[in-house]
Design a protein around this motif. Structure first.
Motif, PDB file in Angstrom:
ATOM      1  N   GLU A 176      -1.718   2.325  -2.538  1.00 18.24           N
ATOM      2  CA  GLU A 176      -1.122   3.105  -1.481  1.00 18.24           C
ATOM      3  C   GLU A 176      -1.933   3.501  -0.369  1.00 18.24           C
ATOM      4  N   ARG A 177      -3.378   4.075  -0.728  1.00 16.15           N
ATOM      5  CA  ARG A 177      -4.076   4.485   0.005  1.00 16.15           C
ATOM      6  C   ARG A 177      -4.771   3.406   0.890  1.00 16.15           C
ATOM      7  N   LEU A 178      -5.147   2.295   0.108  1.00 15.35           N
ATOM      8  CA  LEU A 178      -5.635   1.199   0.804  1.00 15.35           C
ATOM      9  C   LEU A 178      -4.756   0.601   1.715  1.00 15.35           C
ATOM     10  N   ARG A 181      -1.790   4.807  -6.963  1.00 18.67           N
ATOM     11  CA  ARG A 181      -2.016   5.502  -5.773  1.00 18.67           C
ATOM     12  C   ARG A 181      -3.182   5.142  -4.897  1.00 18.67           C
ATOM     13  N   ARG A 182      -4.066   4.348  -5.356  1.00 19.65           N
ATOM     14  CA  ARG A 182      -5.066   3.631  -4.714  1.00 19.65           C
ATOM     15  C   ARG A 182      -4.507   2.832  -3.754  1.00 19.65           C
ATOM     16  N   ALA A 223      -2.152   2.387   3.475  1.00 18.63           N
ATOM     17  CA  ALA A 223      -2.260   3.582   4.515  1.00 18.63           C
ATOM     18  C   ALA A 223      -3.392   3.414   5.581  1.00 18.63           C
ATOM     19  N   THR A 224      -4.597   3.281   4.846  1.00 19.25           N
ATOM     20  CA  THR A 224      -5.655   3.298   5.938  1.00 19.25           C
ATOM     21  C   THR A 224      -5.835   1.877   6.412  1.00 19.25           C
ATOM     22  N   ASP A 279     -12.001   1.277  -6.179  1.00 17.80           N
ATOM     23  CA  ASP A 279     -11.132   0.594  -5.129  1.00 17.80           C
ATOM     24  C   ASP A 279     -11.687  -0.919  -5.302  1.00 17.80           C
TER      25      ASP A 279
END
Length: 151
Positions: A40-42, A37-38, A44-45, A6
């Motif tokens: 998108e997660r970063l 994917r990472r 979303a959070t 990340d």
């Protein structure tokens, strides 16, 4: 929370958010699917809050920047909220910061020249509610302005 992958992605992304996903993945040493994917997660959070254009307001003719340190009349129960609501509506205020201590608020104001600043100050700033004291600091030079984090 964040692992080394990340951090690598963020390190490259913050320097150039315009990189293609494949180029960003290559720089970070991961596959494009993992990178996507990472990211998108970063997002979303809330770690990545978005991309935005950084506009050089000096290039648009704004030559004056003034930092106003404002102390509010705290005897009024809604002074802070009413001041903030009104200050947000002043188009030439480009930044608002709040503090604990003697100074309650700092406004960063831009103007084309000193005459324009004086007009903004009289018409827009002095009419803001609940001001007890104002200290103006004329901006001379920006030595460092960087939102890049040491990841």
């Amino acid at each position: 929370m964040l692992d080394d992958t990340d951090r690598r992605i963020l390190r490259h992304y913050q320097h150039d958010p315009g990189l293609s996903p494949a180029d960003l993945a290559d720089l970070a040493g991961v596959t494009p699917a993992t990178c996507a994917r990472r990211l998108e997660r970063l997002m979303a959070t809330g770690i990545i809050r978005g991309n935005h254009a950084v506009i050089d307001w000096r290039a648009l003719g704004y030559e004056v920047e003034v930092s106003l340190r404002i102390t509010l009349d705290k005897t009024q129960a809604r002074a802070f909220d009413e001041f903030m609501d009104a200050a947000r509506d002043v188009s030439h205020v480009v930044e608002i910061q709040t503090f604990l201590g003697r100074v309650d608020v700092r406004l960063s104001v831009i103007a084309r020249d000193m005459a324009h600043y004086q007009q903004i100050y009289r018409a827009d700033i002095l009419t803001l509610p609940h001001i007890a004291d104002i200290e103006a600091l004329m901006h001379v030079a920006r030595i460092k302005s960087d939102e890049v984090l040491p990841l």
